[in-house]
Design a protein around this motif. Sequence first.
Motif, mmCIF file in Angstrom:
data_model
loop_
_atom_site.group_PDB
_atom_site.id
_atom_site.type_symbol
_atom_site.label_atom_id
_atom_site.label_comp_id
_atom_site.label_asym_id
_atom_site.label_seq_id
_atom_site.Cartn_x
_atom_site.Cartn_y
_atom_site.Cartn_z
ATOM 1 N N TRP A 98 6.389 11.779 -1.194
ATOM 2 C CA TRP A 98 5.390 12.235 -2.167
ATOM 3 C C TRP A 98 5.354 11.256 -3.319
ATOM 4 C CZ3 TRP A 98 1.547 15.236 -1.436
ATOM 5 C CH2 TRP A 98 0.841 15.827 -2.507
ATOM 6 N N GLY A 99 4.329 11.367 -4.165
ATOM 7 C CA GLY A 99 4.243 10.479 -5.309
ATOM 8 C C GLY A 99 3.029 10.745 -6.166
ATOM 9 N N THR A 130 -1.941 13.702 1.490
ATOM 10 C CA THR A 130 -2.435 12.781 0.466
ATOM 11 C C THR A 130 -1.947 13.194 -0.916
ATOM 12 O OG1 THR A 130 -4.421 12.357 1.771
ATOM 13 C CG2 THR A 130 -4.487 11.760 -0.560
ATOM 14 N N CYS A 131 -1.471 12.203 -1.679
ATOM 15 C CA CYS A 131 -0.993 12.457 -3.044
ATOM 16 C C CYS A 131 -1.750 11.560 -4.009
ATOM 17 C CB CYS A 131 0.517 12.214 -3.144
ATOM 18 S SG CYS A 131 0.990 10.476 -2.949
ATOM 19 N N GLY A 132 -1.452 11.687 -5.287
ATOM 20 C CA GLY A 132 -2.167 10.939 -6.305
ATOM 21 C C GLY A 132 -1.996 9.440 -6.214
ATOM 22 N N ALA A 133 -0.920 8.978 -5.565
ATOM 23 C CA ALA A 133 -0.683 7.536 -5.442
ATOM 24 C C ALA A 133 -1.150 6.978 -4.106
ATOM 25 C CB ALA A 133 0.804 7.247 -5.624
ATOM 26 N N SER A 134 -1.629 7.825 -3.215
ATOM 27 C CA SER A 134 -2.019 7.373 -1.880
ATOM 28 C C SER A 134 -3.066 6.270 -1.947
ATOM 29 C CB SER A 134 -2.578 8.546 -1.069
ATOM 30 O OG SER A 134 -1.581 9.493 -0.785
ATOM 31 N N ARG A 179 0.841 -1.195 0.000
ATOM 32 C CA ARG A 179 0.000 0.000 0.000
ATOM 33 C C ARG A 179 0.879 1.250 0.000
ATOM 34 N NH1 ARG A 179 -5.182 1.072 0.853
ATOM 35 N NH2 ARG A 179 -5.559 -1.080 1.523
ATOM 36 N N PHE A 180 0.681 2.119 -0.985
ATOM 37 C CA PHE A 180 1.498 3.322 -1.138
ATOM 38 C C PHE A 180 0.930 4.438 -0.255
ATOM 39 C CE2 PHE A 180 3.305 7.089 -2.908
ATOM 40 C CZ PHE A 180 4.486 6.717 -3.539
ATOM 41 N N SER A 181 1.817 5.097 0.492
ATOM 42 C CA SER A 181 1.410 6.219 1.338
ATOM 43 C C SER A 181 2.367 7.383 1.161
ATOM 44 C CB SER A 181 1.390 5.812 2.822
ATOM 45 O OG SER A 181 0.432 4.805 3.066
#
Length: 357
Positions: free
Chosen positions: A172-173, A113-117, A105-107
């Motif tokens: 971030w991501g 919160t980012c686009g990949a969260s 799970r990407f955090s």
Amino acid sequence: MLIRLLAISFCVLALHADAATQEDNDAARRAREVVLPGHYPIFSLRFTGSPSPFHETVASLIAKGAKLQPPEVVEHLWNQGLGNTNTAGFRTPIFIGSAGQPAYRFSCVTYGTCGASGKMVHLPPGAGPSDDSDHHLVAIDPTLGGEVDGWGGDKDPNRQCNLSGSSILCAWGGFFPFSGNGLDGNSGNSANNGGFAFGLFLVTAQEMLQGHIDHALGMIASCLDNPNIYPADTSKSTDTKCSAGTNNGNPQYGQLIRLKAAYDIASSGYSPECKTLLTALQTYGAYTMDTNNGSGLIVPVEDTSLYASPNPWYTQILPEMIRYSDASGTGRRFNFPSCLNRVSAGDIEIYDLAPGT
């Protein structure tokens, strides 16, 4: 004399410390080596959304209104000097996931919160971030239908895109669906300041071996001035300015760098590998997509250290480039100036794209 001896001793200790650090980095890379499923041979990834300027030729973009910039912009860019693509340093690993591999799970844990969260990302055993200061991690996951890019440029090691249990914790991501065009659409959700998916432009081993690159390249510069222009994320500002005040003809994020059509690649004396890269630079160009705090101009390629033996970068590509004086080094440590060592400012032109092309 005592001071001099102490100084010499300190320098020797520093050199030993540097060498030890490099050995630790090399050991970490060797532990991470994986056979990348679907990656070698090259993955057939293409973002299918329109417009996608990274897959259009420069000639086509000129026909759509791309504007040639004054020669001084080229001079300012070229005066930054050439940086060496260093296989023991700055690299961006791309991993190809599949449904049978572990999911994480990407955090985004530094800026919210980012686009990949929340994305569940499949990664092969041995996957991990780059060991430079940006700690990038790129996952192309067909089960997600897109690419997840992480940036771990945080001082806290728990936020540097390391895999922990069933989680990836990055500063971030962003997430780029295959149905899109690989641009973040001014959302601020990307792992580089240009707002581009890494899968758009990183050069892979198979592309070098097959002798053609069918997309635009990226260009990392020492500095880039405001404002960002399309196709870069125009909601962002530069992270490393060239000038203290307003832009004085310096390059900007999103500009298209092209090797002039008149440049004779065939008789240039370059290695076949560099001719492949330069043909892409002449056909599709390279977009300014990030800065490197003064290290000079670099065309980024994939992390060369991740292939299990035999590694095509170390056994074929880079040794061949050394034969033509396009690279230097041995073993696992190579330097090459992005195949730009015989190119001058007079061989280059810069374009600004018309928005939305």
